[in-house]
Design a protein around this motif. Sequence first.
Motif, mmCIF file in Angstrom:
data_model
loop_
_atom_site.group_PDB
_atom_site.id
_atom_site.type_symbol
_atom_site.label_atom_id
_atom_site.label_comp_id
_atom_site.label_asym_id
_atom_site.label_seq_id
_atom_site.Cartn_x
_atom_site.Cartn_y
_atom_site.Cartn_z
ATOM 1 N N UNK A 287 0.928 -1.508 -0.203
ATOM 2 C CA UNK A 287 -0.119 -0.045 -0.024
ATOM 3 C C UNK A 287 0.864 1.166 0.054
ATOM 4 N N UNK A 288 1.745 1.251 0.698
ATOM 5 C CA UNK A 288 2.971 2.225 0.633
ATOM 6 C C UNK A 288 3.511 2.484 -0.616
ATOM 7 N N UNK A 289 3.779 1.293 -1.265
ATOM 8 C CA UNK A 289 4.364 1.500 -2.713
ATOM 9 C C UNK A 289 3.393 1.702 -3.564
ATOM 10 N N UNK A 290 2.003 1.447 -3.459
ATOM 11 C CA UNK A 290 0.886 2.217 -4.287
ATOM 12 C C UNK A 290 0.853 3.538 -4.289
ATOM 13 N N UNK A 291 1.166 4.272 -2.963
ATOM 14 C CA UNK A 291 1.228 5.482 -2.913
ATOM 15 C C UNK A 291 2.333 6.148 -3.596
ATOM 16 N N UNK A 292 3.258 5.687 -3.215
ATOM 17 C CA UNK A 292 4.513 6.309 -4.169
ATOM 18 C C UNK A 292 4.238 6.168 -5.792
ATOM 19 N N UNK A 293 3.996 5.021 -6.318
ATOM 20 C CA UNK A 293 3.625 4.827 -7.734
ATOM 21 C C UNK A 293 2.883 5.911 -7.944
ATOM 22 N N UNK A 294 1.601 6.012 -7.614
ATOM 23 C CA UNK A 294 0.446 6.746 -7.499
ATOM 24 C C UNK A 294 0.837 8.402 -7.827
ATOM 25 N N UNK A 295 1.606 8.656 -6.839
ATOM 26 C CA UNK A 295 1.886 10.089 -6.759
ATOM 27 C C UNK A 295 3.250 10.484 -7.774
ATOM 28 N N UNK A 296 3.939 9.573 -7.997
ATOM 29 C CA UNK A 296 4.773 9.712 -9.184
ATOM 30 C C UNK A 296 4.197 10.060 -10.622
ATOM 31 N N UNK A 297 3.171 9.064 -10.940
ATOM 32 C CA UNK A 297 2.763 8.954 -12.028
ATOM 33 C C UNK A 297 1.623 10.542 -12.136
ATOM 34 N N UNK A 298 1.128 10.641 -11.174
ATOM 35 C CA UNK A 298 0.184 11.842 -11.050
ATOM 36 C C UNK A 298 1.123 13.190 -11.020
ATOM 37 N N UNK A 299 2.146 13.342 -10.696
ATOM 38 C CA UNK A 299 3.128 14.480 -10.778
ATOM 39 C C UNK A 299 3.563 14.562 -12.465
ATOM 40 N N UNK A 300 3.785 13.245 -12.999
ATOM 41 C CA UNK A 300 4.036 13.088 -14.361
ATOM 42 C C UNK A 300 3.008 13.278 -15.377
ATOM 43 N N UNK A 301 1.813 13.368 -14.820
ATOM 44 C CA UNK A 301 0.541 13.617 -15.608
ATOM 45 C C UNK A 301 0.237 12.520 -16.596
ATOM 46 N N UNK A 302 0.403 11.154 -16.007
ATOM 47 C CA UNK A 302 0.384 10.114 -16.787
ATOM 48 C C UNK A 302 -0.763 9.294 -16.260
ATOM 49 N N UNK A 303 -1.933 9.235 -17.029
ATOM 50 C CA UNK A 303 -3.062 8.776 -16.678
ATOM 51 C C UNK A 303 -3.231 7.205 -17.101
#
Length: 322
Positions: A287-303
């Motif tokens: 779940x922590x890893x999911x938060x990391x990955x999600x935040x990264x792709x959100x900052x990159x604008x990658x949906x």
Amino acid sequence: MKMYKILAYITAYCDKNALDACLHGISNQSYPVDRVFILDNSPEPLIISDVSCLPLTVKNAQENLGIAFGISEALELAVKGKYDFLWMFDQDSIPAPDCLERLILTFDENVNKKCLSIGIISPTPIDSRTGEIIQPAVFKGDHFEGFPVDNFNSPYQCDSPITSGSLLAVYTADSVAPPDIRLFIDGVDLDYGLRLKNGDYQNIVVPNAILQHTFGTPVELCLFGVNKIFQRYSALRYYYICRNHTYLELSFSKGFYKFTCVLRRLQFLGSQFVWIPMIETENKLQKIWACLRGTYYGLMGDLDQQFSSRYNVLSYFKQSEI
């Protein structure tokens, strides 16, 4: 009271009892619904019980296409069928018997008496397990924030009400694009509601139109002598919460607010490193890893990066070593 043509829509996924309860709530309304459209995202199609005398249209996707996809499909059907409203539901929502009637009365009052262009008329969603009101949202320059609702006895405006239970005016489809299906689940309401608001439509919440709704898995903790309710989620939900909220808040922020938005999202990510070990009982690293990955792709604008169970920190590093 004026009569409108209404299409109700339910996103269903692997919970027949919840779907039956939602269908029963829709069929038990004091104001009639014309048809119910169900998108069944379950791997094995659910058996729809005869709990409703309403005409049903059921689409079996046999994969989880998400809430945004379902609303887009339902809106397209509503446009083709010349419906006036689309009444949107998650399967874990149950409207009070007079819910739709109160939404329609509020729509008529605001259109006819106040001459407002209405996008969404929303009920007041109450978490059936905690009794807490699930707040609508307003956008505060660089972030979405829950709208305080305790002092409202009459309908009030907001930027983004919760989609489940909300009554969408179908005519808005002429000028505002439907929900972005890449958002999948979380943040769909934030995005769509604010885009309607920016398109000069008003979104209104009706305090006495009640919707029973389940939201996450609540857990109560005592912090510094104060009891506080937190929500537990699956790794999938953590991923989309972090990715979509980061993406949307950054997209809607302007100028210097983009910088403060990034800081806020990193601060939120850091808070998950604290709360997840405290409130979650299983799959904490995932779940922590999911938060990391999600935040990264959100900052990159990658949906385009969707969640996968492969998003596990241990398996990721193991694969990297090969």
